[in-house]
Design an enzyme around this catalytic site. Structure first.
Site, PDB file in Angstrom:
ATOM      1  N   ASP A  98       0.952  -1.177  -0.330  1.00 25.59           N
ATOM      2  CA  ASP A  98       0.339   0.130   0.185  1.00 25.59           C
ATOM      3  C   ASP A  98       0.970   1.464   0.075  1.00 25.59           C
ATOM      4  O   ASP A  98       1.517   1.321   0.739  1.00 25.59           O
ATOM      5  CB  ASP A  98      -0.750   0.339   1.159  1.00 25.59           C
ATOM      6  CG  ASP A  98      -1.528   1.152   1.150  1.00 25.59           C
ATOM      7  OD1 ASP A  98      -2.116   1.473   0.118  1.00 25.59           O
ATOM      8  OD2 ASP A  98      -3.026   0.972   1.945  1.00 25.59           O
ATOM      9  N   VAL A  99       1.677   1.694  -1.355  1.00 22.58           N
ATOM     10  CA  VAL A  99       1.897   2.603  -1.500  1.00 22.58           C
ATOM     11  C   VAL A  99       1.961   3.889  -1.796  1.00 22.58           C
ATOM     12  O   VAL A  99       2.292   5.449  -2.298  1.00 22.58           O
ATOM     13  CB  VAL A  99       3.342   2.569  -2.181  1.00 22.58           C
ATOM     14  CG1 VAL A  99       4.173   1.371  -1.388  1.00 22.58           C
ATOM     15  CG2 VAL A  99       3.365   1.953  -4.076  1.00 22.58           C
ATOM     16  N   LYS A 100       0.831   4.023  -2.317  1.00 22.16           N
ATOM     17  CA  LYS A 100      -0.468   5.110  -3.076  1.00 22.16           C
ATOM     18  C   LYS A 100       0.786   5.804  -4.145  1.00 22.16           C
ATOM     19  O   LYS A 100      -0.336   7.370  -3.381  1.00 22.16           O
ATOM     20  CB  LYS A 100      -0.974   6.205  -1.943  1.00 22.16           C
ATOM     21  CG  LYS A 100      -2.027   4.948  -1.907  1.00 22.16           C
ATOM     22  CD  LYS A 100      -2.693   5.856  -0.297  1.00 22.16           C
ATOM     23  CE  LYS A 100      -3.921   4.865   0.662  1.00 22.16           C
ATOM     24  NZ  LYS A 100      -3.760   3.754   1.359  1.00 22.16           N
ATOM     25  N   ARG A 101       1.114   5.479  -4.928  1.00 22.12           N
ATOM     26  CA  ARG A 101       2.324   6.291  -5.489  1.00 22.12           C
ATOM     27  C   ARG A 101       1.381   6.363  -7.099  1.00 22.12           C
ATOM     28  O   ARG A 101       0.443   6.065  -7.553  1.00 22.12           O
ATOM     29  CB  ARG A 101       3.557   5.158  -6.197  1.00 22.12           C
ATOM     30  CG  ARG A 101       4.463   4.989  -4.758  1.00 22.12           C
ATOM     31  CD  ARG A 101       4.974   5.077  -4.370  1.00 22.12           C
ATOM     32  NE  ARG A 101       5.553   5.024  -3.428  1.00 22.12           N
ATOM     33  CZ  ARG A 101       5.799   5.419  -2.424  1.00 22.12           C
ATOM     34  NH1 ARG A 101       4.661   6.174  -1.973  1.00 22.12           N
ATOM     35  NH2 ARG A 101       7.088   4.876  -1.341  1.00 22.12           N
ATOM     36  N   THR A 135      -1.017  -0.216  -4.464  1.00 21.67           N
ATOM     37  CA  THR A 135      -1.983   1.097  -4.552  1.00 21.67           C
ATOM     38  C   THR A 135      -1.169   1.930  -5.457  1.00 21.67           C
ATOM     39  O   THR A 135      -0.258   2.251  -5.157  1.00 21.67           O
ATOM     40  CB  THR A 135      -2.559   1.409  -3.425  1.00 21.67           C
ATOM     41  OG1 THR A 135      -1.341   1.783  -2.240  1.00 21.67           O
ATOM     42  CG2 THR A 135      -3.999   0.323  -2.408  1.00 21.67           C
TER      43      THR A 135
END
Length: 301
Positions: A98-101, A135
Protein backbone atom coordinates in the site's frame (compact mmCIF):
# COMPACT_ATOMS: atom_id res chain seq x y z
CA UNK A 1 -2.16 -11.69 -11.28
CA UNK A 2 -5.81 -11.11 -10.48
CA UNK A 3 -6.51 -14.76 -11.29
CA UNK A 4 -3.92 -15.80 -8.69
CA UNK A 5 -5.58 -13.61 -6.07
CA UNK A 6 -9.03 -15.00 -6.86
CA UNK A 7 -7.72 -18.57 -6.70
CA UNK A 8 -6.03 -17.87 -3.37
CA UNK A 9 -9.32 -16.49 -2.04
CA UNK A 10 -11.06 -19.66 -3.20
CA UNK A 11 -8.35 -21.85 -1.64
CA UNK A 12 -8.68 -20.18 1.77
CA UNK A 13 -12.42 -19.54 1.39
CA UNK A 14 -11.67 -16.08 2.72
CA UNK A 15 -12.22 -12.79 0.85
CA UNK A 16 -10.21 -10.73 3.32
CA UNK A 17 -6.70 -9.31 3.53
CA UNK A 18 -4.76 -8.62 6.72
CA UNK A 19 -3.20 -5.18 6.84
CA UNK A 20 0.27 -5.44 8.35
CA UNK A 21 0.40 -1.73 9.20
CA UNK A 22 2.65 -2.08 12.19
CA UNK A 23 3.48 0.96 14.26
CA UNK A 24 5.96 0.69 17.11
CA UNK A 25 3.11 1.92 19.33
CA UNK A 26 1.15 -1.26 18.56
CA UNK A 27 3.78 -3.54 20.09
CA UNK A 28 3.40 -5.01 23.59
CA UNK A 29 4.67 -2.74 26.34
CA UNK A 30 7.31 -5.24 27.43
CA UNK A 31 8.76 -5.26 23.92
CA UNK A 32 8.77 -1.49 23.59
CA UNK A 33 10.53 -1.12 26.93
CA UNK A 34 13.57 -2.97 25.55
CA UNK A 35 13.99 -0.64 22.56
CA UNK A 36 16.19 2.45 22.59
CA UNK A 37 16.89 3.21 18.92
CA UNK A 38 15.40 3.14 15.44
CA UNK A 39 17.26 -0.11 14.82
CA UNK A 40 15.73 -1.69 17.93
CA UNK A 41 12.25 -0.50 16.98
CA UNK A 42 12.55 -1.78 13.41
CA UNK A 43 13.78 -5.19 14.55
CA UNK A 44 10.97 -5.44 17.09
CA UNK A 45 8.48 -4.66 14.31
CA UNK A 46 9.97 -7.39 12.12
CA UNK A 47 9.70 -9.91 14.97
CA UNK A 48 6.10 -8.83 15.63
CA UNK A 49 5.24 -9.19 11.94
CA UNK A 50 6.92 -12.58 11.75
CA UNK A 51 4.62 -13.86 14.49
CA UNK A 52 1.61 -12.39 12.73
CA UNK A 53 2.48 -13.93 9.37
CA UNK A 54 3.26 -17.32 10.89
CA UNK A 55 -0.22 -17.43 12.42
CA UNK A 56 -2.11 -15.88 9.50
CA UNK A 57 -0.73 -17.47 6.34
CA UNK A 58 -3.11 -20.44 6.39
CA UNK A 59 -6.15 -18.25 7.12
CA UNK A 60 -5.92 -15.20 4.85
CA UNK A 61 -5.06 -15.22 1.13
CA UNK A 62 -3.13 -11.96 1.25
CA UNK A 63 -1.49 -9.28 3.33
CA UNK A 64 -1.44 -5.54 2.66
CA UNK A 65 1.64 -3.75 3.95
CA UNK A 66 1.29 0.04 4.31
CA UNK A 67 4.71 1.55 3.68
CA UNK A 68 4.07 4.73 5.72
CA UNK A 69 4.13 2.73 8.93
CA UNK A 70 7.71 1.77 8.07
CA UNK A 71 8.98 4.94 6.42
CA UNK A 72 8.61 6.90 9.66
CA UNK A 73 11.49 4.85 11.10
CA UNK A 74 13.82 5.86 8.29
CA UNK A 75 16.20 3.47 6.58
CA UNK A 76 15.77 0.92 9.37
CA UNK A 77 12.01 1.03 8.83
CA UNK A 78 12.31 0.53 5.08
CA UNK A 79 14.46 -2.52 5.77
CA UNK A 80 11.70 -3.80 8.07
CA UNK A 81 9.18 -3.20 5.27
CA UNK A 82 11.23 -5.26 2.82
CA UNK A 83 11.74 -8.05 5.34
CA UNK A 84 7.99 -8.12 5.99
CA UNK A 85 7.19 -8.33 2.28
CA UNK A 86 9.75 -11.09 1.81
CA UNK A 87 8.46 -13.08 4.81
CA UNK A 88 4.92 -12.96 3.48
CA UNK A 89 5.98 -14.07 0.00
CA UNK A 90 7.91 -17.02 1.43
CA UNK A 91 4.71 -18.18 3.13
CA UNK A 92 2.86 -18.12 -0.16
CA UNK A 93 0.74 -15.06 0.61
CA UNK A 94 -0.31 -12.57 -2.05
CA UNK A 95 1.47 -9.33 -1.15
CA UNK A 96 -0.13 -5.93 -1.62
CA UNK A 97 2.13 -2.97 -0.98
CA UNK A 98 0.00 0.00 0.00
CA UNK A 99 2.16 2.82 -1.35
CA UNK A 100 -0.39 5.07 -3.17
CA UNK A 101 2.18 6.16 -5.72
CA UNK A 102 1.35 8.55 -8.54
CA UNK A 103 3.44 10.81 -10.73
CA UNK A 104 4.12 11.40 -14.41
CA UNK A 105 6.36 9.78 -17.02
CA UNK A 106 9.77 8.63 -15.89
CA UNK A 107 9.00 9.22 -12.21
CA UNK A 108 5.95 6.98 -12.32
CA UNK A 109 8.06 4.38 -14.12
CA UNK A 110 10.59 4.47 -11.28
CA UNK A 111 7.89 4.01 -8.66
CA UNK A 112 6.54 1.09 -10.65
CA UNK A 113 9.94 -0.55 -11.05
CA UNK A 114 10.49 -0.36 -7.30
CA UNK A 115 7.47 -2.52 -6.48
CA UNK A 116 6.07 -4.42 -9.47
CA UNK A 117 8.90 -4.11 -11.99
CA UNK A 118 12.65 -4.51 -11.85
CA UNK A 119 15.92 -2.73 -12.52
CA UNK A 120 18.80 -4.01 -14.63
CA UNK A 121 22.33 -3.83 -13.27
CA UNK A 122 25.29 -5.49 -14.93
CA UNK A 123 23.07 -7.46 -17.26
CA UNK A 124 21.00 -8.88 -14.41
CA UNK A 125 17.51 -7.92 -13.26
CA UNK A 126 16.78 -7.13 -9.62
CA UNK A 127 13.53 -6.55 -7.75
CA UNK A 128 13.39 -3.85 -5.10
CA UNK A 129 10.25 -4.57 -3.06
CA UNK A 130 8.77 -7.69 -4.62
CA UNK A 131 5.01 -7.06 -4.55
CA UNK A 132 2.08 -8.66 -6.35
CA UNK A 133 -0.09 -5.53 -6.19
CA UNK A 134 0.38 -1.90 -5.26
CA UNK A 135 -2.03 0.95 -4.68
CA UNK A 136 -1.88 3.87 -7.12
CA UNK A 137 -3.18 7.44 -7.06
CA UNK A 138 -4.87 8.37 -10.38
CA UNK A 139 -4.98 12.15 -9.91
CA UNK A 140 -2.45 12.79 -12.71
CA UNK A 141 -4.51 10.86 -15.23
CA UNK A 142 -3.29 8.33 -17.79
CA UNK A 143 0.26 9.73 -17.80
CA UNK A 144 0.64 8.56 -14.23
CA UNK A 145 -0.92 5.15 -14.84
CA UNK A 146 0.62 3.89 -18.10
CA UNK A 147 4.02 2.94 -16.60
CA UNK A 148 2.27 0.80 -13.99
CA UNK A 149 0.13 -0.88 -16.66
CA UNK A 150 3.26 -1.76 -18.62
CA UNK A 151 4.83 -3.47 -15.61
CA UNK A 152 1.55 -5.25 -14.81
CA UNK A 153 1.57 -6.73 -18.30
CA UNK A 154 5.27 -7.55 -18.44
CA UNK A 155 5.63 -8.99 -14.94
CA UNK A 156 2.15 -10.42 -14.21
CA UNK A 157 1.42 -7.93 -11.47
CA UNK A 158 -1.55 -5.76 -10.52
CA UNK A 159 -2.57 -2.37 -9.19
CA UNK A 160 -5.45 -1.01 -7.15
CA UNK A 161 -6.38 2.54 -8.13
CA UNK A 162 -7.94 4.91 -5.60
CA UNK A 163 -11.56 5.49 -6.65
CA UNK A 164 -13.79 5.99 -3.59
CA UNK A 165 -11.78 5.98 -0.40
CA UNK A 166 -13.06 5.15 3.08
CA UNK A 167 -12.10 8.35 4.91
CA UNK A 168 -14.92 10.68 6.03
CA UNK A 169 -13.79 13.69 3.99
CA UNK A 170 -13.37 11.78 0.72
CA UNK A 171 -16.55 13.35 -0.59
CA UNK A 172 -14.98 16.81 -0.65
CA UNK A 173 -13.45 15.85 -3.99
CA UNK A 174 -14.63 12.39 -4.93
CA UNK A 175 -18.35 13.19 -4.74
CA UNK A 176 -18.14 16.41 -6.77
CA UNK A 177 -20.83 16.47 -9.48
CA UNK A 178 -20.09 17.49 -13.07
CA UNK A 179 -22.50 19.23 -15.39
CA UNK A 180 -23.60 15.93 -16.94
CA UNK A 181 -24.65 14.65 -13.50
CA UNK A 182 -21.75 12.23 -13.03
CA UNK A 183 -19.45 12.39 -10.04
CA UNK A 184 -15.68 12.48 -9.92
CA UNK A 185 -15.50 9.00 -8.39
CA UNK A 186 -17.70 7.63 -11.18
CA UNK A 187 -15.45 9.27 -13.76
CA UNK A 188 -12.35 7.75 -12.21
CA UNK A 189 -14.13 4.40 -11.99
CA UNK A 190 -14.88 4.50 -15.71
CA UNK A 191 -11.22 5.26 -16.42
CA UNK A 192 -10.09 2.35 -14.26
CA UNK A 193 -12.42 -0.01 -16.11
CA UNK A 194 -10.96 1.25 -19.40
CA UNK A 195 -7.34 1.04 -18.23
CA UNK A 196 -7.74 -2.63 -17.40
CA UNK A 197 -9.39 -3.79 -20.63
CA UNK A 198 -6.20 -5.36 -22.03
CA UNK A 199 -5.33 -7.11 -18.76
CA UNK A 200 -8.39 -9.29 -18.22
CA UNK A 201 -8.07 -12.71 -16.58
CA UNK A 202 -10.05 -15.90 -16.95
CA UNK A 203 -12.52 -14.98 -14.19
CA UNK A 204 -13.57 -11.80 -15.97
CA UNK A 205 -11.64 -9.37 -13.78
CA UNK A 206 -8.60 -7.33 -14.76
CA UNK A 207 -5.25 -6.66 -13.13
CA UNK A 208 -6.34 -3.04 -12.66
CA UNK A 209 -8.43 -3.01 -9.51
CA UNK A 210 -10.09 -0.23 -7.54
CA UNK A 211 -9.93 0.90 -3.93
CA UNK A 212 -13.55 1.29 -2.83
CA UNK A 213 -14.29 1.99 0.84
CA UNK A 214 -16.67 -0.11 2.93
CA UNK A 215 -17.86 3.06 4.66
CA UNK A 216 -19.71 4.35 1.59
CA UNK A 217 -22.04 1.49 0.56
CA UNK A 218 -24.30 3.48 -1.76
CA UNK A 219 -21.35 4.71 -3.80
CA UNK A 220 -19.82 1.25 -3.74
CA UNK A 221 -23.03 -0.25 -5.10
CA UNK A 222 -23.02 2.28 -7.93
CA UNK A 223 -19.40 1.49 -8.75
CA UNK A 224 -20.01 -2.26 -8.73
CA UNK A 225 -22.61 -1.74 -11.46
CA UNK A 226 -20.37 0.60 -13.46
CA UNK A 227 -17.22 -1.55 -13.16
CA UNK A 228 -18.14 -5.18 -13.92
CA UNK A 229 -14.55 -6.18 -14.74
CA UNK A 230 -12.83 -4.37 -11.88
CA UNK A 231 -11.85 -6.15 -8.67
CA UNK A 232 -12.31 -4.09 -5.49
CA UNK A 233 -9.91 -3.70 -2.58
CA UNK A 234 -12.22 -2.65 0.25
CA UNK A 235 -10.78 -0.75 3.25
CA UNK A 236 -12.83 0.57 6.15
CA UNK A 237 -14.13 -2.64 7.73
CA UNK A 238 -14.17 -2.74 11.51
CA UNK A 239 -12.27 0.12 13.15
CA UNK A 240 -13.41 2.65 10.53
CA UNK A 241 -17.06 1.63 10.83
CA UNK A 242 -17.64 -0.55 7.77
CA UNK A 243 -19.80 -3.64 8.32
CA UNK A 244 -20.04 -6.98 6.54
CA UNK A 245 -23.66 -6.35 5.58
CA UNK A 246 -22.81 -2.90 4.29
CA UNK A 247 -19.95 -4.04 2.10
CA UNK A 248 -21.85 -6.86 0.41
CA UNK A 249 -22.54 -4.45 -2.44
CA UNK A 250 -18.84 -4.55 -3.35
CA UNK A 251 -19.18 -8.19 -4.39
CA UNK A 252 -20.76 -9.58 -7.54
CA UNK A 253 -23.67 -12.00 -7.72
CA UNK A 254 -21.26 -14.95 -7.37
CA UNK A 255 -19.77 -13.62 -4.14
CA UNK A 256 -16.56 -12.65 -5.92
CA UNK A 257 -15.10 -9.38 -7.13
CA UNK A 258 -13.76 -7.95 -3.87
CA UNK A 259 -11.35 -8.46 -0.99
CA UNK A 260 -11.83 -6.68 2.34
CA UNK A 261 -9.01 -5.24 4.43
CA UNK A 262 -8.64 -5.05 8.19
CA UNK A 263 -5.48 -3.82 9.84
CA UNK A 264 -5.72 -2.80 13.51
CA UNK A 265 -8.61 -5.19 14.08
CA UNK A 266 -6.26 -8.07 13.34
CA UNK A 267 -2.76 -7.00 14.29
CA UNK A 268 -3.87 -5.35 17.54
CA UNK A 269 -6.43 -8.02 18.43
CA UNK A 270 -4.29 -9.17 21.36
CA UNK A 271 -5.24 -5.90 23.11
CA UNK A 272 -8.96 -6.56 22.81
CA UNK A 273 -11.05 -8.01 25.63
CA UNK A 274 -12.50 -10.46 23.10
CA UNK A 275 -9.10 -12.15 22.71
CA UNK A 276 -7.75 -11.44 26.18
CA UNK A 277 -4.96 -13.75 27.28
CA UNK A 278 -4.00 -14.80 23.76
CA UNK A 279 -0.58 -14.19 22.26
CA UNK A 280 -0.15 -11.63 19.48
CA UNK A 281 -0.24 -14.32 16.79
CA UNK A 282 -3.08 -16.40 18.21
CA UNK A 283 -5.25 -13.32 18.74
CA UNK A 284 -4.57 -12.16 15.18
CA UNK A 285 -5.53 -15.59 13.85
CA UNK A 286 -8.74 -15.64 15.87
CA UNK A 287 -9.66 -12.13 14.73
CA UNK A 288 -8.95 -13.04 11.10
CA UNK A 289 -11.17 -16.12 11.40
CA UNK A 290 -13.95 -14.06 12.96
CA UNK A 291 -13.70 -11.52 10.15
CA UNK A 292 -13.76 -14.27 7.52
CA UNK A 293 -16.87 -15.79 9.07
CA UNK A 294 -18.58 -12.42 9.40
CA UNK A 295 -18.06 -11.59 5.72
CA UNK A 296 -18.83 -15.04 4.30
CA UNK A 297 -21.99 -15.30 6.39
CA UNK A 298 -23.10 -11.86 5.21
CA UNK A 299 -22.56 -12.89 1.60
CA UNK A 300 -24.88 -15.86 2.12
CA UNK A 301 -27.73 -13.71 3.44
Amino acid sequence: MIDKLIEKIKETQNPSVAGIDTSFDYLPDAVKAKCGSLHDAAQAIVDFNAELIENLYKIVPAVKVQVAFYEMYGVEGITAFKKTVDMARKKGLIVMSDVKRGDIGSTAACYSKAYIGNVEIGGRKFVGFDSDFITVNPYLGADGIKPFLADCKENDRGIFVLVKTSNPSSGQLQDKIFRDGSTLYETVGALVEEWGKDLCGKYGYTDVGAVVGATHPSQAERLRALMPHTFFLVPGYGAQGGTADGLKVCFDSRGSGAIVNSSRGIICAYKSDRYKGMSVGKAAAAAAEDMRDDITNALKR
